[in-house]
Design an enzyme around this catalytic site. Structure first.
Site, PDB file in Angstrom:
ATOM      1  N   ASP A  32       0.807  -1.223   0.000  1.00 24.90           N
ATOM      2  CA  ASP A  32       0.000   0.000   0.000  1.00 24.90           C
ATOM      3  C   ASP A  32       0.841   1.274   0.000  1.00 24.90           C
ATOM      4  O   ASP A  32       0.565   2.216  -0.730  1.00 24.90           O
ATOM      5  CB  ASP A  32      -0.914   0.037   1.227  1.00 24.90           C
ATOM      6  CG  ASP A  32      -2.040  -0.973   1.108  1.00 24.90           C
ATOM      7  OD1 ASP A  32      -2.054  -1.709   0.104  1.00 24.90           O
ATOM      8  OD2 ASP A  32      -2.882  -1.004   2.011  1.00 24.90           O
ATOM      9  N   ALA A  33       1.862   1.272   0.852  1.00 27.86           N
ATOM     10  CA  ALA A  33       2.655   2.495   0.992  1.00 27.86           C
ATOM     11  C   ALA A  33       3.399   2.800  -0.307  1.00 27.86           C
ATOM     12  O   ALA A  33       3.606   3.958  -0.669  1.00 27.86           O
ATOM     13  CB  ALA A  33       3.640   2.352   2.134  1.00 27.86           C
ATOM     14  N   ASP A  36       0.832   4.274  -2.552  1.00 32.01           N
ATOM     15  CA  ASP A  36       0.552   5.637  -2.103  1.00 32.01           C
ATOM     16  C   ASP A  36       1.632   6.605  -2.580  1.00 32.01           C
ATOM     17  O   ASP A  36       1.347   7.735  -2.976  1.00 32.01           O
ATOM     18  CB  ASP A  36       0.481   5.711  -0.573  1.00 32.01           C
ATOM     19  CG  ASP A  36      -0.849   5.192  -0.038  1.00 32.01           C
ATOM     20  OD1 ASP A  36      -1.740   4.915  -0.860  1.00 32.01           O
ATOM     21  OD2 ASP A  36      -0.983   5.072   1.183  1.00 32.01           O
ATOM     22  N   SER A  81     -13.387   9.924  -1.072  1.00 35.90           N
ATOM     23  CA  SER A  81     -12.162   9.330  -0.578  1.00 35.90           C
ATOM     24  C   SER A  81     -11.735  10.165   0.639  1.00 35.90           C
ATOM     25  O   SER A  81     -12.469  11.062   1.053  1.00 35.90           O
ATOM     26  CB  SER A  81     -11.145   9.418  -1.694  1.00 35.90           C
ATOM     27  OG  SER A  81      -9.963   8.821  -1.327  1.00 35.90           O
ATOM     28  N   GLU A 114     -11.061   8.154  14.755  1.00 34.62           N
ATOM     29  CA  GLU A 114     -11.521   6.761  14.682  1.00 34.62           C
ATOM     30  C   GLU A 114     -10.445   5.915  14.028  1.00 34.62           C
ATOM     31  O   GLU A 114      -9.692   6.412  13.216  1.00 34.62           O
ATOM     32  CB  GLU A 114     -12.745   6.653  13.755  1.00 34.62           C
ATOM     33  CG  GLU A 114     -13.934   7.386  14.213  1.00 34.62           C
ATOM     34  CD  GLU A 114     -15.043   7.312  13.162  1.00 34.62           C
ATOM     35  OE1 GLU A 114     -14.826   6.734  12.079  1.00 34.62           O
ATOM     36  OE2 GLU A 114     -16.116   7.835  13.454  1.00 34.62           O
ATOM     37  N   LYS A 116      -8.787   3.720  11.293  1.00 35.30           N
ATOM     38  CA  LYS A 116      -9.024   3.579   9.856  1.00 35.30           C
ATOM     39  C   LYS A 116      -8.924   2.093   9.543  1.00 35.30           C
ATOM     40  O   LYS A 116      -7.835   1.526   9.470  1.00 35.30           O
ATOM     41  CB  LYS A 116      -8.013   4.368   9.037  1.00 35.30           C
ATOM     42  CG  LYS A 116      -8.313   4.323   7.541  1.00 35.30           C
ATOM     43  CD  LYS A 116      -7.511   5.350   6.778  1.00 35.30           C
ATOM     44  CE  LYS A 116      -8.026   5.552   5.369  1.00 35.30           C
ATOM     45  NZ  LYS A 116      -7.897   4.380   4.508  1.00 35.30           N
ATOM     46  N   GLU A 173     -17.177  -0.258   7.249  1.00 30.69           N
ATOM     47  CA  GLU A 173     -16.104  -1.027   6.633  1.00 30.69           C
ATOM     48  C   GLU A 173     -16.346  -2.525   6.781  1.00 30.69           C
ATOM     49  O   GLU A 173     -16.688  -3.001   7.856  1.00 30.69           O
ATOM     50  CB  GLU A 173     -14.796  -0.646   7.332  1.00 30.69           C
ATOM     51  CG  GLU A 173     -13.578  -0.892   6.500  1.00 30.69           C
ATOM     52  CD  GLU A 173     -13.333   0.201   5.468  1.00 30.69           C
ATOM     53  OE1 GLU A 173     -14.184   1.107   5.346  1.00 30.69           O
ATOM     54  OE2 GLU A 173     -12.301   0.125   4.784  1.00 30.69           O
ATOM     55  N   CYS A 409      22.869 -30.569   9.841  1.00 31.20           N
ATOM     56  CA  CYS A 409      22.768 -29.308  10.578  1.00 31.20           C
ATOM     57  C   CYS A 409      23.750 -28.285  10.008  1.00 31.20           C
ATOM     58  O   CYS A 409      24.945 -28.578   9.871  1.00 31.20           O
ATOM     59  CB  CYS A 409      23.071 -29.547  12.053  1.00 31.20           C
ATOM     60  SG  CYS A 409      23.169 -28.035  13.002  1.00 31.20           S
ATOM     61  N   CYS A 428      18.112 -30.497  14.538  1.00 25.21           N
ATOM     62  CA  CYS A 428      19.449 -31.066  14.608  1.00 25.21           C
ATOM     63  C   CYS A 428      19.419 -32.071  15.744  1.00 25.21           C
ATOM     64  O   CYS A 428      19.020 -31.759  16.859  1.00 25.21           O
ATOM     65  CB  CYS A 428      20.473 -29.975  14.899  1.00 25.21           C
ATOM     66  SG  CYS A 428      22.057 -30.655  15.408  1.00 25.21           S
TER      67      CYS A 428
HETATM   68  P1  AMP Z   1      -8.903   5.925   0.870  1.00 23.76           P
HETATM   69  O1  AMP Z   1      -9.230   4.507   0.479  1.00 23.76           O
HETATM   70  O2  AMP Z   1      -7.482   6.116   1.245  1.00 23.76           O
HETATM   71  O3  AMP Z   1      -9.458   6.915  -0.075  1.00 23.76           O
HETATM   72  O4  AMP Z   1      -9.655   6.161   2.262  1.00 23.76           O
HETATM   73  C1  AMP Z   1     -11.040   6.238   2.336  1.00 23.76           C
HETATM   74  C2  AMP Z   1     -11.615   4.955   2.816  1.00 23.76           C
HETATM   75  O5  AMP Z   1     -11.197   4.680   4.151  1.00 23.76           O
HETATM   76  C3  AMP Z   1     -13.094   4.979   2.921  1.00 23.76           C
HETATM   77  O6  AMP Z   1     -13.688   4.725   1.699  1.00 23.76           O
HETATM   78  C4  AMP Z   1     -13.369   3.859   3.882  1.00 23.76           C
HETATM   79  O7  AMP Z   1     -13.521   2.645   3.197  1.00 23.76           O
HETATM   80  C5  AMP Z   1     -12.103   3.734   4.683  1.00 23.76           C
HETATM   81  N1  AMP Z   1     -12.290   3.926   6.128  1.00 23.76           N
HETATM   82  C6  AMP Z   1     -11.814   3.082   7.065  1.00 23.76           C
HETATM   83  N2  AMP Z   1     -12.121   3.479   8.290  1.00 23.76           N
HETATM   84  C7  AMP Z   1     -12.837   4.624   8.166  1.00 23.76           C
HETATM   85  C8  AMP Z   1     -13.433   5.509   9.101  1.00 23.76           C
HETATM   86  N3  AMP Z   1     -13.330   5.315  10.413  1.00 23.76           N
HETATM   87  N4  AMP Z   1     -14.088   6.575   8.609  1.00 23.76           N
HETATM   88  C9  AMP Z   1     -14.168   6.802   7.282  1.00 23.76           C
HETATM   89  N5  AMP Z   1     -13.620   5.994   6.346  1.00 23.76           N
HETATM   90  C10 AMP Z   1     -12.952   4.914   6.777  1.00 23.76           C
HETATM   91 ZN    ZN Z   2      23.620 -28.944  15.011  1.00 24.04          ZN
END
Ligand code: AMP
Ligand code: ZN
Length: 673
Positions: A32-33, A36, A81, A114, A116, A173, A409, A428
């Protein structure tokens, strides 16, 4: 075409490709990162070069095009989003912008942070209290009707109670616990199907199934995070807290660890706590969504073309990345177990450089289908040692040599094999393997055992290589002749006389450490820190423990036939150990027997399970102990009471089957404090 235009186009193509893999195929090839980072780069280049921006850029879209197979449904209000921030600084900057837009001071704005959830969002439409439709996010404007699948999710109420508004939209979610994800992957690998890279892909793949019976079997969960409707619109300040509170009364799962308060500092403190809590959650969260509380303020802030201005996602540092496996080596543990370790091309994960990851055992290696040269997802979770989670999809097709399971070993060239047919691990078999002694001595002096300061890995290796000791406890012979002992330790590499002195002092102090630590330190198979504690309570000395027979041992909580047999086997292998330790001046401190007889729960053996309304598991256990109960980890015929909260699973079923009384938090509170 200019270079910049080309760069933008390449980036946009990559973003499109990875989105397709992620949303449509559920087969991402980037963590993911990493994705991103691509998207961020594209966004910032587009921002800096607006004249070159493509009107069809993927940054202008929320998700991906819906797949075929489900009816398309337009959203009543778009599903936006969220914008992301990655640091405390960026979060503070966002708060300053919000203050500016509202013309309010920091303390005048309430925030609601909250978790995520790392799943996929789902809209639930209720009419006349009935669930009439469930729609995925899709591209934010149009989603897919997945009502049948939603009905197969246990957490989604099909009918709201009379006190709930009749007409309501609930957004939340859908996600899968890590445990269910692992089980699912095990089944898939056995069936020759590619495993899911992470629980989120598994959840999203599941929601796309056309057979809702299969969806039901997968065990998806749902937590709501937004409520839309005329009744909701009437409440203002503290909306989110209230809504979550109500919704719990309507059979929805409540958000864990709720907080609402004025000022951004409170949010930052809460985020820090979340960084710890996430380690203990059974499901993944990838950040904290910070929302401005109060519908009036939210309305005033409104939306950009892709995200609300009243919310921001604070993302935790990535714990998953991709890298290449450069080699597979085998590590010898204290019982001789050979553990494959992936040697990796160095990568940064969660702020540290990772070069190795554990692969657990040969079966895991086979499950992953891992070969040297593969690109893999690795993850650094609550544990210190990162692990290899899955191959990057497509890698399995490459023609690479299969890894070799060692025939001898790698440390002592001794014979390897299974000591128990039921076991997957190979060991071993050489009792004198130096690698085993290294691992045992490291454990012996480790934090949870005797905690001997200065007895680190590097030193232990030298000590073992000197060939002077056969067993971990032989290290105490150094104290028999202090002059010689000091000479020996100071003679080791990188040992100043002062540190040598300190080590000897630490050894001396270890001789009087609590009995429970001593039992744990010996490295008896199957006896962990907790069992050692229970054993020390039942047997005041090693001598007493050494003569106990298997039958009597099993009277101790959490000691079953296997642990009892392991203890006996260890005692038989080292019959003179108590005498030898006494000779070496070891005097473990027996636990102070507490007189519990006057306490309200004296004699009770309690187990805690599920989520209690306000007490954490640790608090509940401490509370039970204060009242005189013993607390154990699993339900057995010895258990006399089960303290259960919401979502109690197998422990509750087992307690009920055994006729063990089940109590709740209110009951515990009524017993005293
Ligand atoms: P992104 O996918 O990065 O655009 O982030 C938005 C998505 O985060 C939303 O569509 C949700 O599916 C998700 N999400 C997870 N937890 C939360 C939360 N506590 N409040 C709002 N969205 C959330
Ligand atoms: Zn050994």
């Amino acid at each position: 075409m200019t270079d910049m235009r080309q760069r933008l186009k390449d980036l946009a193509d990559q973003v499109r490709l990875h989105r397709y893999r992620y949303y449509v195929l559920d087969q991402p090839t980037l963590a993911d990162a990493e994705y991103d980072a691509l998207e961020r780069e594209l966004r910032s280049l587009e921002g800096a070069n607006p004249e070159l921006a493509d009107p069809n850029s993927p940054t202008l879209r929320v998700g991906a095009s819906p797949v075929d197979g489900f009816e398309k449904v337009p959203h009543r209000t778009p599903m936006y989003s969220l914008d992301n921030v990655y640091s405390e600084d960026e979060l503070r900057q966002w708060a300053v912008r919000v203050q500016g837009l509202l013309g309010l001071a920091d303390g005048g704005i309430h925030y609601f942070p909250e978790p995520k959830f790392d799943g996929l969002s789902l809209c639930l439409w209720y009419e006349n209290h009935e669930l009439v439709r469930a729609v995925t996010r899709g591209d934010g404007e149009t989603g897919e009707d997945v009502t049948e699948n939603a009905k197969a999710i246990g957490d989604i109420p099909l009918k709201l109670p009379a006190e709930a508004p009749g007409s309501l939209e609930v957004r939340g979610e859908v996600f899968l616990s890590r445990k269910r994800w692992e089980e699912l992957n095990r089944q898939r690998t056995a069936a020759g199907v590619a495993p899911f890279a992470n629980p989120r892909n598994a959840a999203s793949g599941t929601m796309k199934l056309l057979d809702s019976r299969e969806v039901a079997r997968r065990g998806l969960q749902f937590i709501p995070w937004q409520f839309i409707g005329p009744m909701v619109a009437r409440t203002t300040f503290g909306l989110q807290m209230e809504a979550v509170g109500w919704s719990a009364g309507w059979a929805f799962v409540r958000l864990p660890h709720m907080y609402e308060g004025p000022g951004i500092q409170g949010v930052i403190d809460q985020i820090e706590r979340w960084a710890d809590w996430r380690q203990t959650l059974p499901f993944d969260i990838d950040g904290v969504v910070v929302k401005v509380a109060g519908l009036d303020l939210q309305e005033r802030l409104g939306f950009t073309d892709r995200a609300p201005r009243w919310a921001i996602a604070y993302k935790f540092p990535a714990t998953q990345v991709t890298t290449t496996v450069l080699g597979i080596t085998w590590q010898v543990g204290r019982s001789g177990k050979l553990t494959p370790v992936a040697e990796l091309e160095a990568v940064e994960v969660a702020g540290s450089t990772v070069r190795r990851a554990t692969l657990h055992n040969a079966d895991e290696l086979a499950r992953l289908g891992l070969k040297v040269g593969h690109r893999v997802f690795i993850e650094k979770g609550g544990e210190v040692i990162p692990k290899v989670v899955a191959l990057v999809p497509g890698e399995e097709l490459r023609d690479l040599p299969a890894p070799v399971i060692p025939a001898t070993c790698p440390e002592c060239a001794g014979e390897v094999g299974k000591t128990d047919d039921a076991e997957v691990a190979i060991r071993c078999l050489n009792p004198e393997c130096p690698a085993k002694l290294v691992a045992r001595l490291v454990h012996f002096g480790g934090r949870s055992a005797l905690d001997i300061e200065g007895l680190g890995d590097a030193l232990v290796e030298q000590v073992v290589a000197s060939g002077r000791f056969e067993q971990p406890w032989d290290i105490f012979t150094l104290l028999q002749d202090p002059v010689q002992g000091l000479a020996y330790v100071s003679g080791l590499e990188r040992m100043a006389e002062k540190s040598a002195q300190n080590l000897l002092e630490a050894l001396d102090a270890a001789r009087r450490k609590p009995l429970a630590r001593w039992i744990h330190a010996l490295g008896i198979p199957m006896v962990g820190a907790r069992t050692a504690e229970l054993l020390a309570e039942a047997y005041p000395s090693l001598e007493a423990l050494w003569v106990a027979d298997e039958q009597r041992l099993q009277a101790v909580e959490e000691v079953g036939p296997k642990v009892a047999a392991a203890l006996r086997a260890f005692a038989t292998l080292h019959p003179d150990l108590p005498a030898r330790l006494a000779l070496l001046g070891v005097r473990p401190e027996p636990p102070i027997p507490r007189d519990l007889s006057g306490l309200p729960l004296a004699g009770e053996v309690a187990v805690v399970t599920g989520t209690l309304p306000s007490l954490s598991r640790e608090d509940a256990e401490a509370w039970l102990k204060r009242l005189g109960a013993k607390v154990t980890g699993s339900v057995s015929p010895k258990t006399t009471l089960l303290l259960a909260g919401e979502k109690a699973g197998s422990k509750l079923a087992r307690a009920e089957a055994l006729g063990i009384p089940v109590r709740d938090e209110a009951w515990l509170r009524s017993q005293g404090s």
